[in-house]
Scaffold this motif. Sequence first.
Motif, PDB file in Angstrom:
ATOM      1  N   ILE A 210      -2.079 -72.357   6.923  1.00 40.82           N
ATOM      2  CA  ILE A 210      -3.240 -72.902   7.628  1.00 40.82           C
ATOM      3  C   ILE A 210      -3.720 -71.863   8.634  1.00 40.82           C
ATOM      4  O   ILE A 210      -2.983 -71.460   9.530  1.00 40.82           O
ATOM      5  N   GLU A 211      -4.942 -71.407   8.453  1.00 36.72           N
ATOM      6  CA  GLU A 211      -5.520 -70.475   9.426  1.00 36.72           C
ATOM      7  C   GLU A 211      -6.369 -71.261  10.412  1.00 36.72           C
ATOM      8  O   GLU A 211      -7.290 -71.963  10.018  1.00 36.72           O
ATOM      9  N   THR A 212      -6.057 -71.143  11.689  1.00 35.47           N
ATOM     10  CA  THR A 212      -6.817 -71.907  12.687  1.00 35.47           C
ATOM     11  C   THR A 212      -8.079 -71.167  13.090  1.00 35.47           C
ATOM     12  O   THR A 212      -8.263 -70.002  12.769  1.00 35.47           O
TER      13      THR A 212
ATOM     14  N   GLY B  94     -16.404 -68.508   6.666  1.00 32.41           N
ATOM     15  CA  GLY B  94     -16.343 -67.121   6.226  1.00 32.41           C
ATOM     16  C   GLY B  94     -14.946 -66.587   5.972  1.00 32.41           C
ATOM     17  O   GLY B  94     -14.796 -65.451   5.542  1.00 32.41           O
ATOM     18  N   ASP B  95     -13.934 -67.379   6.234  1.00 38.43           N
ATOM     19  CA  ASP B  95     -12.585 -66.820   6.120  1.00 38.43           C
ATOM     20  C   ASP B  95     -12.260 -66.349   4.700  1.00 38.43           C
ATOM     21  O   ASP B  95     -11.680 -65.302   4.496  1.00 38.43           O
ATOM     22  N   ARG B  96     -12.694 -67.133   3.717  1.00 36.39           N
ATOM     23  CA  ARG B  96     -12.257 -66.808   2.358  1.00 36.39           C
ATOM     24  C   ARG B  96     -12.967 -65.588   1.799  1.00 36.39           C
ATOM     25  O   ARG B  96     -12.582 -65.061   0.750  1.00 36.39           O
TER      26      ARG B  96
ATOM     27  N   LYS C 288      -6.699 -62.493  11.117  1.00 34.34           N
ATOM     28  CA  LYS C 288      -5.936 -63.594  10.518  1.00 34.34           C
ATOM     29  C   LYS C 288      -6.244 -63.733   9.031  1.00 34.34           C
ATOM     30  O   LYS C 288      -5.338 -63.781   8.200  1.00 34.34           O
ATOM     31  N   SER C 289      -7.525 -63.774   8.705  1.00 41.44           N
ATOM     32  CA  SER C 289      -7.888 -63.975   7.299  1.00 41.44           C
ATOM     33  C   SER C 289      -7.431 -62.809   6.435  1.00 41.44           C
ATOM     34  O   SER C 289      -6.936 -62.995   5.323  1.00 41.44           O
ATOM     35  N   THR C 290      -7.614 -61.613   6.960  1.00 38.42           N
ATOM     36  CA  THR C 290      -7.196 -60.430   6.208  1.00 38.42           C
ATOM     37  C   THR C 290      -5.684 -60.476   5.986  1.00 38.42           C
ATOM     38  O   THR C 290      -5.181 -60.146   4.914  1.00 38.42           O
TER      39      THR C 290
HETATM   40 MG   LIG Z   1     -10.639 -65.664   9.783  1.00 37.14          MG
END
Ligand SMILES: [Mg+2]
Lengths: 135, 351, 561
Positions: free
Chosen positions: B150-152, B101-103, B65-67
């Motif tokens: 918005i990333e859940t 850690g997503d960013r 998702k983050s990528t």
């Molecule tokens: Mg993520």
Amino acid sequence: MTKRLRILIGKPGLDGHDRGAKFIARGLRDAGYEVIYTGIRQTPESIVSTAIQEDVDLIGLSLLSGAHNELFPRIVQLLREQDAADIVVFGGGIIPEEDIEPLKQAGVRAIFTPGTTLNTIIEFIESCRQDQKVS
Amino acid sequence: MPSRSESELTALAQRVKAGQPRAVARAITLVEAGGGAGEDLVDLLHGAFGAARIIGVTGPPGAGKSTLVDGLITELRRQERRVGVLAVDPSSPFSGGALLGDRLRMGRHAEDRAVFIRSMATRGHRGGLTLATTEAAGILDAAGFDTIIIETVGVGQSEVEIMSTADAVMVVLVPGAGDDIQALKAGIMEIGDIYVVNKADLAGAAELAAVLRFALRGEVDPDIADSEYLGTEHAAGYDPRDYPAAQNAPQILLASALDGSGLPQLIEALDQRLAQLDRSGELALRRRQRGAAALERIAQSALRGWLAERGIVAGDPQQLLREFDSDSRGPHRFMRDKLQQLTRSREGGDL
Amino acid sequence: MSEPIDLEQLETARREWDKTVLTPALEKNPGRDEAALRTASNIPLQPLYDPTSDNPATYLERQGFPGCYPFTRGVQPTMYRGRLWTMRQYAGFGTAEQTNARFRYLLDQGQTGLSVAFDLPTQVGLDSDHSLALGEVGKVGVAIDTLRDMEALLAEIPLDEVSTSMTINAPAAVLLAMYIVVAESQDADWSKLRGTIQNDILKEYVARGTYIFPPGPSMRLIQNTFEFCARKLPKWNSISVSGYHIREAGATAVQEVAFTLADAIAYVETALQAGLNVDEFAGGLSFFFSAGSDLLEEVAKFRAARRMWARIMKQRFGAQSPRSMTLRFHSQTSGAALTAQQPDNNVARVTLHALAAVLGGTQSLHTNSRDEALALPSQESVQIALRTQQILAHESGVANTVDPLAGSYVVEALTDEIEAQAHDYLERIASMGGMVQAIEAGYVQREIADAAYTYQRQLEDGKRIVVGVNRFTTADEPHRDLMRHDPGLREAQLARLADVRFERNEQAVLQALRALRNAAEQPGENLMYPIIDCVRRYATLGEICAELRRVFGEHTQPGVV
Ligand SMILES: [Mg+2]
Ligand SMILES: Nc1nc2c(ncn2[C@@H]2O[C@H](COP(=O)(O)OP(=O)(O)OP(=O)(O)O)[C@@H](O)[C@H]2O)c(=O)[nH]1
């Protein structure tokens, strides 16, 4: 209710040894803080802009290559320029004794040398909260 | 936190509208903390909400998702869009802390002034988080970010909650590891506007996409028609081919967040989907529902705050128990009487 | 003649001892804290090992004889009785001239191999005048921007006589090209050049962080250097597969072995894909491990790694030549084990580490200086470090017979245990599709981070003791005469770079860079040749890497904390 502090752990410069930074990041999480870890090879500019977007209370910098005298003060400087001088900056890594005082003069609140325990760092963070340096 | 005077808040709201990063960040902190200042600020900015499109990105942990969001930002920036991102990660249930850690995967946008990325921890509040993200999205909206992603956290109920937070939902799945079957079970198949089979560089992506096309659109890929997946469906006595795909059935796309392939198509599909939702009136409907849901949550949160102040919830449970112990009525009766007493007495006070 | 051991009788006797002697003793004193009675890698140790824990019937299969498969006991038949290990101290700081002076000093002092450390901008393919190089120029090693720096670095060192190890990974091909062009100008024959480039990109992704390109193109560059070395530099080790940094990043001994071998397997597969024959290149593979304080575990680790590699090469890749099956390795004493507190204690630690490496059968050794945890080592510290090796070699006696700890019940048991656990990791990685996939999925990074966190927590909770850090501390003492960086160094380096840019034939440089880019776009081309052309014309390292970055893209870190 005490505020849940947010802390950015960043690695400016080019060295890729992130064992210490990761340990601190995890350890602070386990101590109840919200930690934003930026990863390695961050420019001072990106660290500051991340810190601002994340509205962190403190920035912890880890650096092992010896570039601290250039990079730490630069980050403090950028924070001042961007109206964010209230964010507390501390640093750690292989930092010779005689560099510590000048770094503090430049606005780095504390420097932790190898062997510092997590508890010492937590005590420092809490003392910042107490001093109202962290709003 | 120092209390903020009205004029301070008005000034902050002004600076948010001017898009000043520090102010935007502070404002999000306030709504996230959920106190009176945050509420007042939302009221001040409320009129500036509603211009942005809000995209939810959900899917199992590690799906990319983050990528993918990182890649979407790049594409959106190419279209000169201003992008706000809210990336939600779980708080530790033990310490209350969080490692956000997503960013880490979106690092290359850190210095782009037209991108604002904010990590949020779930902080143990369930529905409350949805309120905080909705309002944080509102802040970004007011600050002029026209596309908000918005990333859940990607586990449990958050997938469903995202439906009441976003204009459109993108579900990210990956081939292998039985995620596909899990997803069917987890009810993730009802919520997406777009399904992204990410990691298309890995084996099994085309198959997963075919399965999704079959399950969601009733389309049969001749090469895969007899695969084991379809077998499981038949066994369950359900054959999507009996239910022709609705005109607005979700799109299924392949992408590789890692090398960026499929991302332009993804953006295009998203634009189309939003346009379609808009034309059909569905978008307006969703937004109305979102407004209603927000009101409901505000009510819940206000009530919860009121109860907390009186030690009924989130207080010292021992205290409440001692009171209950010295009482011979049942728990329901006990609580009903207590609440009634509180609302009648002067100490009941205002909400 | 004595009878062969009767195992059954022994086992009965052991049970008897457990019951009548050990149990009562444990009742009186249950022993020290559990964590302290484990190895550094958390392998629980039994109170006692004896012949029942070792099966002599499998001796040949598991231990064998030195110089013979499975090489558990050593890669050569006579080991240090024939020739001592190579004493190779890593050096590199400041300008090329300063490093050159340190090299010549070390050669004078009896050192037998050179080892070059590069500064971080060099390691990530940036010139000294790049903005990201701020504060980094000449800090952790020597700054190399162009061939001119390499010429100064190697001045008056006979390149056909020394063996040179270069700790360089992502831009290894470029630095190798510079080295051989300098050798050429000294009239040294390429076929005589001996040395190693680290060239191990996979561990950069998981542990060390100085990567440039994504895994795919990086593996291609490695493939190109393999091919080039196999054809042109027969005595050169084209890769040094490094567990050292994996360990230093907090991995256990088991993980160090497993992940290093998994990396090596990926490299062998890459070479095979390039059409090389196993026995044609496998002799050019060498390894690099860390030597830490847990003496018994470390010795077992080296022995397990040798045995596993021999089996992998023979059974999996069908190697025929014994040289292809031997795991030859350089070792360096652990930097992470050194303490900033009471730095002189580090001399004792380094002795322990070096002893482990020698008992483990290392081919070459770098001993750290006592002040490594503080700053750049002083000349005096470097000398003590080298003397430590010389004392081990000439006074300790451990070099006078082969694999002296073999047959120690505990060492053999640990060797087996490490092999078994590392083997499990290899299976796991294989099931994920190989090491590149395991790294891309963040699996390896997560395993290491977890181990590092566990260990550090044990330290902080006082469950493990590090002398002078969490026990036996003294009030802060002032640090003595540490080496300082020369503040004018960056300016000097920038001036030299500017001179080169001014003096060179710009047209020729651009042409060579263009040719490099074209070649990079063709997957089949070996990039060593166009890189050599660029280097000869004094294109900078940064320019060469920028050209490749354009074609290959850049790697970003997967987010594992
Ligand atoms: Mg993520
Ligand atoms: N092969 C491949 N790997 C990918 C791709 N996209 C992401 N990954 C990898 O998948 C892993 C997880 O990626 P993330 O973007 O962190 O996934 P996520 O869904 O945000 O994870 P959480 O936020 O932890 O739930 C990382 O190692 C990525 O490098 C892709 O398209 N192909």
